[in-house]
Design an enzyme around this catalytic site. Structure first.
Site, PDB file in Angstrom:
ATOM      1  N   GLY A  46      80.663 124.647 121.435  1.00  0.00           N
ATOM      2  CA  GLY A  46      79.761 123.847 120.610  1.00  0.00           C
ATOM      3  C   GLY A  46      78.468 123.577 121.362  1.00  0.00           C
ATOM      4  O   GLY A  46      77.568 124.414 121.429  1.00  0.00           O
ATOM      5  N   GLY A  47      78.361 122.397 121.971  1.00  0.00           N
ATOM      6  CA  GLY A  47      77.132 121.953 122.633  1.00  0.00           C
ATOM      7  C   GLY A  47      76.492 122.983 123.553  1.00  0.00           C
ATOM      8  O   GLY A  47      75.274 123.218 123.483  1.00  0.00           O
ATOM      9  N   GLY A  84      82.985 117.641 121.923  1.00  0.00           N
ATOM     10  CA  GLY A  84      81.727 116.903 122.007  1.00  0.00           C
ATOM     11  C   GLY A  84      81.829 115.617 122.812  1.00  0.00           C
ATOM     12  O   GLY A  84      80.934 114.780 122.768  1.00  0.00           O
ATOM     13  N   HIS A  93      88.086 124.069 111.161  1.00  0.00           N
ATOM     14  CA  HIS A  93      87.561 123.277 112.272  1.00  0.00           C
ATOM     15  C   HIS A  93      87.916 121.805 112.056  1.00  0.00           C
ATOM     16  O   HIS A  93      87.919 121.334 110.918  1.00  0.00           O
ATOM     17  CB  HIS A  93      86.040 123.454 112.381  1.00  0.00           C
ATOM     18  CG  HIS A  93      85.497 122.907 113.664  1.00  0.00           C
ATOM     19  ND1 HIS A  93      85.279 121.557 113.847  1.00  0.00           N
ATOM     20  CD2 HIS A  93      85.171 123.514 114.827  1.00  0.00           C
ATOM     21  CE1 HIS A  93      84.822 121.369 115.083  1.00  0.00           C
ATOM     22  NE2 HIS A  93      84.751 122.548 115.692  1.00  0.00           N
ATOM     23  N   SER A 146      84.303 120.881 124.826  1.00  0.00           N
ATOM     24  CA  SER A 146      83.538 120.607 126.046  1.00  0.00           C
ATOM     25  C   SER A 146      83.646 121.726 127.084  1.00  0.00           C
ATOM     26  O   SER A 146      83.661 121.455 128.284  1.00  0.00           O
ATOM     27  CB  SER A 146      83.942 119.262 126.649  1.00  0.00           C
ATOM     28  OG  SER A 146      83.689 118.215 125.717  1.00  0.00           O
ATOM     29  N   GLU A 188      91.560 123.675 119.769  1.00  0.00           N
ATOM     30  CA  GLU A 188      90.523 122.684 120.039  1.00  0.00           C
ATOM     31  C   GLU A 188      91.127 121.286 119.963  1.00  0.00           C
ATOM     32  O   GLU A 188      91.262 120.728 118.865  1.00  0.00           O
ATOM     33  CB  GLU A 188      89.393 122.807 119.005  1.00  0.00           C
ATOM     34  CG  GLU A 188      88.682 124.136 119.028  1.00  0.00           C
ATOM     35  CD  GLU A 188      87.224 124.032 118.559  1.00  0.00           C
ATOM     36  OE1 GLU A 188      86.384 124.697 119.163  1.00  0.00           O
ATOM     37  OE2 GLU A 188      86.934 123.253 117.621  1.00  0.00           O
ATOM     38  N   ASN A 246      79.566 128.045 118.219  1.00  0.00           N
ATOM     39  CA  ASN A 246      79.577 127.322 116.946  1.00  0.00           C
ATOM     40  C   ASN A 246      78.406 126.346 116.986  1.00  0.00           C
ATOM     41  O   ASN A 246      78.474 125.320 117.655  1.00  0.00           O
ATOM     42  CB  ASN A 246      80.913 126.570 116.799  1.00  0.00           C
ATOM     43  CG  ASN A 246      80.933 125.688 115.557  1.00  0.00           C
ATOM     44  OD1 ASN A 246      80.028 125.763 114.719  1.00  0.00           O
ATOM     45  ND2 ASN A 246      81.961 124.866 115.436  1.00  0.00           N
ATOM     46  N   TRP A 247      77.363 126.713 116.269  1.00  0.00           N
ATOM     47  CA  TRP A 247      76.132 125.898 116.345  1.00  0.00           C
ATOM     48  C   TRP A 247      76.217 124.634 115.504  1.00  0.00           C
ATOM     49  O   TRP A 247      75.311 123.807 115.545  1.00  0.00           O
ATOM     50  CB  TRP A 247      74.933 126.738 115.909  1.00  0.00           C
ATOM     51  CG  TRP A 247      74.594 127.867 116.837  1.00  0.00           C
ATOM     52  CD1 TRP A 247      75.272 128.228 117.977  1.00  0.00           C
ATOM     53  CD2 TRP A 247      73.499 128.780 116.719  1.00  0.00           C
ATOM     54  NE1 TRP A 247      74.666 129.315 118.567  1.00  0.00           N
ATOM     55  CE2 TRP A 247      73.571 129.670 117.813  1.00  0.00           C
ATOM     56  CE3 TRP A 247      72.477 128.935 115.795  1.00  0.00           C
ATOM     57  CZ2 TRP A 247      72.654 130.693 118.014  1.00  0.00           C
ATOM     58  CZ3 TRP A 247      71.555 129.956 115.984  1.00  0.00           C
ATOM     59  CH2 TRP A 247      71.645 130.822 117.076  1.00  0.00           C
ATOM     60  N   LYS A 248      77.260 124.539 114.697  1.00  0.00           N
ATOM     61  CA  LYS A 248      77.430 123.365 113.813  1.00  0.00           C
ATOM     62  C   LYS A 248      76.140 123.162 112.992  1.00  0.00           C
ATOM     63  O   LYS A 248      75.469 124.145 112.660  1.00  0.00           O
ATOM     64  CB  LYS A 248      77.835 122.140 114.629  1.00  0.00           C
ATOM     65  CG  LYS A 248      79.057 122.452 115.513  1.00  0.00           C
ATOM     66  CD  LYS A 248      79.715 121.272 116.136  1.00  0.00           C
ATOM     67  CE  LYS A 248      80.896 121.730 116.995  1.00  0.00           C
ATOM     68  NZ  LYS A 248      81.648 120.632 117.576  1.00  0.00           N
ATOM     69  N   GLU A 306      86.263 119.224 112.399  1.00  0.00           N
ATOM     70  CA  GLU A 306      85.229 118.456 111.674  1.00  0.00           C
ATOM     71  C   GLU A 306      85.360 118.682 110.163  1.00  0.00           C
ATOM     72  O   GLU A 306      85.095 117.779 109.376  1.00  0.00           O
ATOM     73  CB  GLU A 306      83.834 118.835 112.200  1.00  0.00           C
ATOM     74  CG  GLU A 306      83.605 118.235 113.580  1.00  0.00           C
ATOM     75  CD  GLU A 306      82.731 119.063 114.509  1.00  0.00           C
ATOM     76  OE1 GLU A 306      81.984 119.931 114.033  1.00  0.00           O
ATOM     77  OE2 GLU A 306      82.823 118.847 115.744  1.00  0.00           O
TER      78      GLU A 306
HETATM   79  P1  13P Z   1      81.838 121.137 122.114  1.00  0.00           P
HETATM   80  O1  13P Z   1      81.773 122.391 122.945  1.00  0.00           O
HETATM   81  O2  13P Z   1      80.493 120.552 121.814  1.00  0.00           O
HETATM   82  O3  13P Z   1      82.831 120.149 122.639  1.00  0.00           O
HETATM   83  O4  13P Z   1      82.400 121.605 120.661  1.00  0.00           O
HETATM   84  C1  13P Z   1      83.534 122.365 120.605  1.00  0.00           C
HETATM   85  C2  13P Z   1      83.711 122.823 119.214  1.00  0.00           C
HETATM   86  O5  13P Z   1      83.980 122.036 118.318  1.00  0.00           O
HETATM   87  C3  13P Z   1      83.528 124.255 118.935  1.00  0.00           C
HETATM   88  O6  13P Z   1      83.953 124.571 117.654  1.00  0.00           O
END
Ligand code: 13P
Length: 256
Positions: A236-237, A175, A97, A215, A169, A11-13, A99
């Site tokens: 994510g990251g 993050g 998600h 994470s 999640e 997930n590149w956000k 967010e």
């Molecule tokens: P991180 O891996 O950056 O914690 O993000 C997880 C995430 O929200 C994937 O959708």
């Protein structure tokens, strides 16, 4: 136990221009674009879906979006429909998600409409659920996850349930570098599988893939992925860099 193929999704956000996205995808495809032991899905921003889709042609890596609107077309400025995603050869879409829930006030009811619209258009929802830190500390993690799961799946039939991919999640792990312990993660994953059994019967529940997100990194992935009900990761990251993402795919391959 049913063998469920592991799935690693990035997930590149809100990161990467179209040119940056193509550069990253080319590296990922060169490393893992031919393997089929693990399913790999990349979810770039809307603006890169087309270019990333083209870069994925001929590889085993699939394309996903990060959100969509539940209506098929109309006066919804700034929104994108399931049919538009399908036309770009997306196969998956992240829905619910945290967010989106937090910053865009998405409710379970709205997410449910999106899940139904995605399934109607042959898109696989990657449906995210998870508790905040305050909810965990109040001891309501399982209750929160249960409510989100039941409300977001309302009206989903037994036939289509296996097309839904779950992502647990924990909001406090996203993050932050704070990863859930394997015991914490497995507890919730097992709980979700139990709920799915009640909703859809055991054979159906056994087919559903439940990913962990929050994470996840190459260093902590092997232990998480070895848990009975953790069938992959939503990253994510660590998905923004080819090296770490490829290492995560390889970690999933090693526990197939
Ligand atoms: P991180 O891996 O950056 O914690 O993000 C997880 C995430 O929200 C994937 O959708």
């Amino acid at each position: 136990m049913t063998t469920r193929k592991k799935l690693i999704a990035g997930n590149w956000k809100m990161n990467k221009t179209s040119a940056d996205a193509v550069a990253l995808v080319s590296e990922i495809v060169a490393a893992v674009g031919k393997q089929s032991d693990v399913d790999v899905v990349l979810c770039p921003p809307f603006t890169s879906l087309e270019s990333v889709g083209r870069a994925l042609e001929g590889s085993t890596v699939k394309l996903g979006a990060q959100n969509m609107h539940h209506e098929s077309s109309g006066a919804f400025t700034g929104e994108i429909s399931a049919a538009m995603l399908r036309a770009l050869f997306a196969t998956h879409v992240i829905l619910g998600h945290s967010e989106r829930r937090t910053y865009f006030a998405e409710s379970d009811e709205l997410i449910n409409k999106k899940v139904l619209a995605a399934l109607k258009n042959q898109l696989r929802p990657i449906l995210c659920v998870g508790e905040t830190l305050a909810e965990r500390e109040a001891g309501s993690t399982l209750k929160v996850v249960q409510t989100q799961t039941e409300r977001c799946l309302e009206g989903v039939g037994r036939d289509l349930a296996p097309s839904v991919v779950f992502a647990y999640e924990p909001v406090w792990a996203i993050g932050t570098g704070k990863v859930a312990t394997t015991a914490q993660a497995q507890e919730v994953h097992g709980f979700i599988r139990g709920l799915l059994t009640k909703l859809f019967t055991d054979p159906v529940a056994q087919k559903v893939r439940i990913l962990y997100g929050g994470s996840m990194k190459p260093a902590n992935a092997p232990e998480l992925l070895a848990q009975k009900d953790i069938v992959g990761g939503l990253i994510g990251g660590a998905s923004l860099e080819a090296r770490s993402f490829v290492d995560l795919v390889n970690a999933a391959t090693a526990v197939v």
